[in-house]
Design an enzyme around this catalytic site. Structure first.
Site, PDB file in Angstrom:
ATOM      1  N   CYS B  35       0.831  -1.209   0.000  1.00  0.00           N
ATOM      2  CA  CYS B  35       0.000   0.000   0.000  1.00  0.00           C
ATOM      3  C   CYS B  35       0.863   1.256   0.000  1.00  0.00           C
ATOM      4  O   CYS B  35       0.347   2.357  -0.083  1.00  0.00           O
ATOM      5  CB  CYS B  35      -0.966  -0.003   1.171  1.00  0.00           C
ATOM      6  N   ASP B  37       3.228   2.363   2.359  1.00  0.00           N
ATOM      7  CA  ASP B  37       3.873   2.822   3.591  1.00  0.00           C
ATOM      8  C   ASP B  37       3.974   1.688   4.595  1.00  0.00           C
ATOM      9  O   ASP B  37       3.055   0.898   4.746  1.00  0.00           O
ATOM     10  CB  ASP B  37       3.076   3.954   4.240  1.00  0.00           C
ATOM     11  N   CYS B 104      -1.115   8.900   6.009  1.00  0.00           N
ATOM     12  CA  CYS B 104       0.225   8.667   6.551  1.00  0.00           C
ATOM     13  C   CYS B 104       0.271   9.018   8.037  1.00  0.00           C
ATOM     14  O   CYS B 104       0.942   8.358   8.828  1.00  0.00           O
ATOM     15  CB  CYS B 104       1.268   9.512   5.842  1.00  0.00           C
TER      16      CYS B 104
END
Lengths: 388, 125
Positions: B35, B37, B104
């Site tokens: 994905c 990260d 994130c």
């Protein structure tokens, strides 16, 4: 911007000074509309027709086989939608490939709603479409085949002659997206056996805003923009005269310098690939080792992610691109890389350096100098990387 | 390039507390490379306080900056305080994140919380 090392020529190219100069009179002096009868209009008309001859000559076509459009996307849309309309009686199936540009893939999705089925051919690890796969995919109702000439990401050049022959033998219309190839590698539409071919000015040191669709004489295609009689009624609307003039000059220069530029770019490209391989471990060259665009350096750095590489390169004044999901607005990995069988993790670490005729050897050397510490820095942060 | 705040760029260029703790009291891992990260946080705990925090991150500029900011915010805090660090706090401290990068910031705090939970679980055993 001064000092920028522009290694993103696949996204667009800097306009050649000679092209820019040729364009300038068409903004404030020769500003006429080519449709007007008076002298100012007629000189604009002459300029557009002069460009058409240059653009046609670049790909071995006749001027009357060239339709000017506004961009590569429009050319691809024009071809697919225009041909689908005229081929309705012939069948309802289109064959394309899984690595096409979105300006082909999205129209195919759209055409599905209108009853057009499509098959996307797979590619091998180098991004090549196999002629055998094409043969096998042909159905009784296949009316159109659309396979790109060179891939805009990994630079792989398809064997269009073989694919075109299969299309011809089966009496199927053959379109090719040549946006990444025209002006960069030799293109002869008659030799390639394509019925329709898209290409654009901004990939060959010409301005944005002008592109073309080649349509073989005699091939029926429905109009794209409907209105006046411009482009013989198939693409109505006032011509973008300055951009078309620039496109004509860009095509003329490209034809003249093609061999020289390609040899120069290949030299730079090979030096860059060798330099990367020698200076960094766990890196993979993507695309075909030989059959690739002369300026294409597409590599995957294991254990790290592309956007962070691009950010650090940008800090050094180097502009490059990536197929990592973090760079794309859709947050998805490049479909081209996944189709070629790259693992999602490897695809994340991809960087495309696309070289152009204005790049200098010193710029490549500078990039090769700053790249290893960037890769090293990011790998030291990565949980996937174990120092040996 | 994506427009990151100066704070994000500072943390991305010179991230704080990068690394591993070999004899960590707790480890928390979130995300996966598919994905885009992946973050691993390592913590050292002394008297219910975070005595040391380190991380390793695979990801974009925002992911690296978020990890660095989370490690800074958590350092020296009590476990309860550290568990209260939210994704919002992290994004706020970084001077904001581009919309498509907000996910994130979720990962950073999650990884830290996971490391604390890992420590608590180990202590129970």
């Amino acid at each position: 911007m001064a000092g920028i090392i522009f290694l993103d020529n696949a996204s667009t190219t800097k306009v050649d000074d000679r092209v820019f100069e040729a364009m300038t009179p068409y903004f404030t002096q020769q500003y006429g509309n080519p449709a007007s009868l008076h002298d100012l209009g007629q000189s604009a008309e002459d300029a557009v027709e002069g460009s058409r001859r240059h653009v046609a000559s670049l790909i071995g076509a006749k001027p009357e086989e060239i339709y000017f459009t506004s961009c590569g996307t429009e050319s691809n849309n024009f071809s697919l939608f225009g041909l689908a309309k005229s081929l309705k009686g012939r069948g309802r199936h289109i064959i394309s490939s899984s690595i096409e540009h979105i300006s082909i893939l999205n129209p195919l999705k759209d055409l599905k709603k209108e009853g057009w089925d499509h098959t996307l051919l797979p590619v091998d690890e180098y991004g090549s479409v196999s002629p055998e796969d094409l043969k096998k995919a042909i159905r009784e109702d296949t009316a159109l085949i659309s396979i790109m000439h060179a891939n805009n990401e990994v630079g792989t050049i398809q064997n269009l002659e073989d694919l075109g022959k299969i299309a011809r033998d089966n009496d199927i219309t053959f379109h090719s997206d040549g946006v990444a190839s025209a002006g960069i590698i030799p293109v002869d539409v008659k030799k390639l056996g394509v019925d329709s071919y898209s290409f654009t000015s901004q990939q060959m040191y010409g301005p944005k805003g002008a592109a073309a669709l080649y349509v073989r004489k005699g091939l029926r295609i429905k109009p794209y923009l409907i209105g006046g009689t411009q482009e013989r009624g198939r693409r109505a609307g006032t011509e973008n005269v300055p951009a078309i003039v620039g496109f004509g000059q860009a095509a003329r220069i490209a034809k003249q310098e093609l061999g020289k530029n390609a040899a120069y770019l290949e030299g730079l490209r090979n030096a860059m690939i060798e330099g990367i391989m020698a200076g960094i471990d766990n890196v993979k060259l993507n695309g075909h080792p030989q059959k690739r665009l002369p300026g294409n350096v597409h590599v995957s750095f294991e254990y790290i992610e592309g956007e962070s590489i691009l950010l650090l390169l940008n800090m050094e004044g180097i502009a490059a691109a990536s197929g990592s999901s973090c760079v794309s607005q859709a947050l998805k990995n490049s479909q081209v890389l996944i189709s070629m069988g790259l693992s999602p993790t490897t695809a994340q670490g991809s960087v495309l350096f696309s070289l152009g005729k204005f790049n200098k050897r010193q710029e490549i050397d500078k990039t090769l100098e700053v790249l290893p510490p960037i890769i090293e820095k990011l790998r030291k942060m990565s949980p996937l990387y174990k120092e040996s | 390039m994506v427009t990151y705040s100066k704070k994000v760029m500072d943390h991305f260029m010179s991230p704080k507390n990068v690394g591993e703790i070999e004899d960590a009291d707790g480890v928390g891992e979130v995300g996966n490379p598919t994905c885009g990260d992946m973050m691993t946080f390592y913590i050292k705990v002394k008297d219910d306080r975070l005595d040391d925090v380190k991380f390793k991150t695979f990801g974009c500029g925002a992911a690296i900056a978020v990890s660095s900011m989370v490690s800074e915010l958590a350092m020296g805090k009590s476990l309860d305080e550290a568990l209260k660090i939210s994704n919002k706090d992290v994004a706020h401290e970084l001077g904001g994140l581009p919309k498509q990068k907000m996910h994130c910031s979720n990962l950073g705090a999650d990884a830290l919380h996971k490391a604390i939970q890992d420590y608590k679980k180990k202590k129970m055993e």
